[in-house]
Write an enzyme that holds these catalytic residues in place. Structure first.
Site, short mmCIF file in Angstrom:
data_model
loop_
_atom_site.label_atom_id
_atom_site.label_comp_id
_atom_site.label_asym_id
_atom_site.label_seq_id
_atom_site.Cartn_x
_atom_site.Cartn_y
_atom_site.Cartn_z
N ASP A 92 -17.36 2.51 46.03
CA ASP A 92 -18.75 2.71 46.43
C ASP A 92 -18.92 3.17 47.87
O ASP A 92 -19.97 3.01 48.47
CB ASP A 92 -19.50 1.39 46.24
CG ASP A 92 -18.80 0.22 46.93
OD1 ASP A 92 -17.98 0.49 47.83
OD2 ASP A 92 -19.05 -0.94 46.57
N GLU A 114 -13.33 1.49 39.34
CA GLU A 114 -14.16 0.36 39.79
C GLU A 114 -15.64 0.68 39.56
O GLU A 114 -16.49 0.55 40.44
CB GLU A 114 -13.89 0.01 41.26
CG GLU A 114 -14.33 -1.39 41.66
CD GLU A 114 -14.15 -1.67 43.15
OE1 GLU A 114 -14.97 -1.24 43.96
OE2 GLU A 114 -13.15 -2.33 43.50
N GLU A 128 -23.78 0.74 49.74
CA GLU A 128 -22.82 0.76 48.61
C GLU A 128 -23.48 0.65 47.24
O GLU A 128 -23.02 1.27 46.28
CB GLU A 128 -21.77 -0.34 48.80
CG GLU A 128 -20.78 -0.10 49.94
CD GLU A 128 -21.31 -0.51 51.31
OE1 GLU A 128 -22.44 -1.04 51.40
OE2 GLU A 128 -20.60 -0.29 52.31
N HIS A 205 -17.56 -6.89 58.38
CA HIS A 205 -17.83 -5.49 58.75
C HIS A 205 -19.10 -4.91 58.12
O HIS A 205 -19.57 -3.86 58.53
CB HIS A 205 -16.65 -4.59 58.36
CG HIS A 205 -16.53 -4.38 56.87
ND1 HIS A 205 -17.24 -3.41 56.20
CD2 HIS A 205 -15.80 -5.00 55.93
CE1 HIS A 205 -16.95 -3.46 54.91
NE2 HIS A 205 -16.08 -4.42 54.72
N ARG A 207 -22.39 -3.30 56.94
CA ARG A 207 -23.46 -2.66 57.71
C ARG A 207 -24.70 -3.54 57.82
O ARG A 207 -25.30 -3.67 58.89
CB ARG A 207 -23.85 -1.35 57.01
CG ARG A 207 -23.79 -0.14 57.88
CD ARG A 207 -23.82 1.12 57.03
NE ARG A 207 -22.63 1.91 57.31
CZ ARG A 207 -22.58 2.89 58.18
NH1 ARG A 207 -23.65 3.25 58.83
NH2 ARG A 207 -21.47 3.55 58.40
N HIS A 238 -12.23 -5.49 62.46
CA HIS A 238 -12.47 -4.14 61.94
C HIS A 238 -12.54 -3.18 63.13
O HIS A 238 -12.95 -3.56 64.22
CB HIS A 238 -13.79 -4.15 61.16
CG HIS A 238 -14.02 -2.95 60.30
ND1 HIS A 238 -14.39 -1.72 60.82
CD2 HIS A 238 -13.93 -2.77 58.96
CE1 HIS A 238 -14.53 -0.86 59.82
NE2 HIS A 238 -14.25 -1.47 58.68
C1 UD1 Z 1 -16.76 1.85 55.26
C2 UD1 Z 1 -17.56 1.91 53.95
C3 UD1 Z 1 -17.71 0.51 53.36
C4 UD1 Z 1 -16.36 -0.18 53.23
C5 UD1 Z 1 -15.65 -0.16 54.58
C6 UD1 Z 1 -14.27 -0.73 54.45
C7 UD1 Z 1 -19.36 3.57 53.73
C8 UD1 Z 1 -20.76 3.88 54.03
N1 UD1 Z 1 -18.91 2.41 54.23
O1 UD1 Z 1 -17.55 1.13 56.20
O2 UD1 Z 1 -18.31 0.62 52.07
O3 UD1 Z 1 -16.59 -1.51 52.83
O4 UD1 Z 1 -15.52 1.21 55.02
O5 UD1 Z 1 -13.74 -1.11 55.68
O6 UD1 Z 1 -18.68 4.32 53.11
N2 UD1 Z 1 -13.36 3.38 62.75
C9 UD1 Z 1 -12.25 3.76 63.46
N3 UD1 Z 1 -11.04 3.82 62.80
C10 UD1 Z 1 -10.90 3.49 61.50
C11 UD1 Z 1 -12.04 3.09 60.77
C12 UD1 Z 1 -13.27 3.06 61.42
O7 UD1 Z 1 -12.33 4.06 64.63
O8 UD1 Z 1 -9.78 3.54 60.96
C13 UD1 Z 1 -14.70 3.32 63.44
C14 UD1 Z 1 -15.29 4.70 63.76
O9 UD1 Z 1 -15.98 4.61 64.99
C15 UD1 Z 1 -16.30 4.87 62.63
C16 UD1 Z 1 -16.79 3.46 62.43
O10 UD1 Z 1 -15.63 2.65 62.61
O11 UD1 Z 1 -17.32 5.77 62.97
C17 UD1 Z 1 -17.43 3.16 61.11
O12 UD1 Z 1 -16.64 3.60 60.01
P1 UD1 Z 1 -17.36 3.90 58.60
O13 UD1 Z 1 -16.33 4.33 57.62
O14 UD1 Z 1 -18.53 4.79 58.80
O15 UD1 Z 1 -17.97 2.49 58.19
P2 UD1 Z 1 -17.28 1.15 57.75
O16 UD1 Z 1 -18.14 0.06 58.29
O17 UD1 Z 1 -15.85 1.20 58.08
N1 UDP Z 2 -7.28 -5.84 54.64
C1 UDP Z 2 -6.11 -5.44 55.33
N2 UDP Z 2 -6.01 -5.74 56.66
C2 UDP Z 2 -6.98 -6.40 57.34
C3 UDP Z 2 -8.16 -6.78 56.65
C4 UDP Z 2 -8.28 -6.47 55.33
O1 UDP Z 2 -5.21 -4.85 54.74
O2 UDP Z 2 -6.80 -6.65 58.55
C5 UDP Z 2 -7.41 -5.48 53.22
C6 UDP Z 2 -7.81 -6.60 52.29
O3 UDP Z 2 -6.66 -7.25 51.78
C7 UDP Z 2 -8.59 -5.87 51.20
C8 UDP Z 2 -9.19 -4.68 51.92
O4 UDP Z 2 -8.48 -4.55 53.15
O5 UDP Z 2 -7.74 -5.36 50.19
C9 UDP Z 2 -10.66 -4.91 52.18
O6 UDP Z 2 -11.14 -3.96 53.06
P1 UDP Z 2 -12.54 -4.08 53.77
O7 UDP Z 2 -12.91 -5.51 53.90
O8 UDP Z 2 -12.46 -3.26 55.00
O9 UDP Z 2 -13.50 -3.31 52.75
P2 UDP Z 2 -14.32 -3.74 51.43
O10 UDP Z 2 -13.37 -4.30 50.46
O11 UDP Z 2 -15.37 -4.71 51.88
O12 UDP Z 2 -14.93 -2.46 50.99
#
Ligand code: UD1
Ligand code: UDP
Length: 376
Positions: A92, A114, A128, A205, A207, A238
């Site tokens: 999602d 999923e 999501e 994490h 939103r 995160h």
């Molecule tokens: C995204 C997904 C969320 C998922 C989550 C898993 C959307 C809208 N959100 O949210 O569904 O649960 O990933 O973690 O698709 N950033 C880094 N390095 C990284 C990752 C993120 O620097 O490896 C920072 C960047 O500044 C980026 C911000 O985090 O702009 C947000 O990342 P984004 O993918 O937009 O949102 P998540 O909260 O990670």
């Molecule tokens: N996870 C990981 N390292 C971390 C935190 C989480 O590998 O430091 C794994 C966790 O086991 C799970 C996945 O990341 O499989 C969940 O990711 P996240 O919580 O970012 O996203 P969501 O599942 O909420 O979309």
């Protein structure tokens, strides 16, 4: 063409990619959008996956529309060049919905892994819930992890013949990795895991929790760490700067609150397996922890994953500071309350979801038969 962009998609797609690569009559071109960077690369490295295409769309503090438009634009050009027979998207995230829409507009069948999770609140989790509903509209094959998710799709009048119940591939990934009890690269974590002290694992994490709710969670953690000096609280933070700005100032200087960088999946599952209590707003962690018999307190008002709530291993507690303190305290103080929640259940899979997924993809492409549904 599997398409993914974030950490959880990478973890859940890895077993599928492995199984696709073992099919000698299917060519698999792994495509990442790079919605995440470090957190995505960390997973691909662990599972030895080298993407064939990388759109590298990440921006600091990116917007949803930015992720959506850069993904669609990048994929459209790639589809022109590669012409895949089907794409596979997972879950999602905005990467997955953008991937589904981009493929649909090009007339490429979309496989949704999923499928069918619903919280029934369009704004929680945001975005999501909307993302997965949009993907449902354009998918040709819906791979539901559980019968509950299949039933959600049936209620939305998805053709039953286009649905397969596979189990969740996160359980395949978990089973593969957790047994290895990967050593911690951070000596502090290794020491902590070896110490026998009680450990509360925290991740956040979402939103809709960013800002005041997350600051409240930080304050709750600070209070808990003071009340329970004999317990360690570990927060793999995160990468999102918005998350860090909210939570880290509240817990600064607390010696029994250990903040780490995102842990590689092997280390994270190891930490999960030695934890006493899990406090999280993550989707994937809600699916993994019950399988390891860990009580999970979910900092959300609702969940699209009701199976482990029904089983009693997961409890929805929201983000209110007082409530977080009370619920964690109860599990730390009350052995009976703890025992009630600490029962290992596996409603999300049996470790064979990738095999069912690939059989269903092959059947879609006219190669072979589907496997029987996962019976949860
Ligand atoms: C995204 C997904 C969320 C998922 C989550 C898993 C959307 C809208 N959100 O949210 O569904 O649960 O990933 O973690 O698709 N950033 C880094 N390095 C990284 C990752 C993120 O620097 O490896 C920072 C960047 O500044 C980026 C911000 O985090 O702009 C947000 O990342 P984004 O993918 O937009 O949102 P998540 O909260 O990670
Ligand atoms: N996870 C990981 N390292 C971390 C935190 C989480 O590998 O430091 C794994 C966790 O086991 C799970 C996945 O990341 O499989 C969940 O990711 P996240 O919580 O970012 O996203 P969501 O599942 O909420 O979309």
């Amino acid at each position: 063409m599997p398409i993914y962009g974030t950490r959880p998609e990478a973890i859940k797609m890895a077993p599928i990619i492995k199984a696709l690569q073992e099919s000698d009559d299917i060519e698999c071109e792994v495509t990442v959008t790079g919605q995440h960077r470090e957190m995505l690369d960390q997973v691909n490295e662990l599972f030895d996956i080298v993407p064939d295409h990388d759109l590298n769309i990440i921006r600091p503090r990116q917007t949803l529309n930015g992720v959506m438009t850069r993904t669609i634009e990048g994929l459209d050009a790639l589809f022109e060049q590669v012409q895949p027979d089907a794409v596979v998207v997972q879950g999602d995230t905005t990467t997955s919905t953008a991937g589904a829409i981009a493929a649909f507009y090009r007339g490429i069948p979309v496989v949704h892994v999923e499928a069918g999770l619903r919280s029934f609140d369009l704004f929680s989790p945001f975005p999501e819930e909307a993302n997965r509903k949009m993907t449902t509209q354009v998918a040709s094959l819906h791979l539901a992890p559980t019968t509950t998710s299949r039933d959600n799709l049936l209620r939305e009048a998805v053709n039953p013949e286009d649905i397969v119940v596979t189990g969740n591939t996160v359980i395949d990934a978990l089973y593969e990795v957790v047994e290895k009890a990967v050593p911690f690269s951070d000596p502090q974590l290794q020491e902590l895991a070896d110490s026998g002290r009680r450990l509360v694992l925290v991740t956040t994490h979402r939103r809709e929790n960013q800002g005041e709710a997350m600051r409240g969670v930080g304050r709750a953690l600070a209070r808990l760490s003071e009340q329970y000096p004999d317990v360690d609280f570990v927060l793999p933070a995160h990468r999102n700067p918005v998350v860090r700005e909210a939570i880290l100032p509240e817990i600064e200087g607390r010696t029994n609150v250990i903040v780490t960088e995102p842990l590689a999946y092997g280390e994270f599952t190891h930490l999960l397996s030695v934890s006493q209590v899990v406090l999280t707003d993550s989707g994937g962690v809600q699916e993994e922890a019950p399988g390891l018999g860990k009580p999970v307190l979910v900092m959300r008002e609702n969940t699209e994953r009701p199976e482990a709530v029904s089983a009693g291993t997961v409890k929805l507690i929201g983000t209110d500071e007082e409530r977080v303190v009370t619920e964690v305290s109860t599990l730390l103080n009350d052995a009976e309350a703890y025992a009630v929640m600490a029962n290992a259940v596996n409603p999300y899979g049996d470790g064979r979801a990738a095999a069912r997924t690939v059989a269903a993809v092959r059947a879609l492409l006219g190669r072979g038969e589907r496997l029987p549904d996962f019976a949860d």
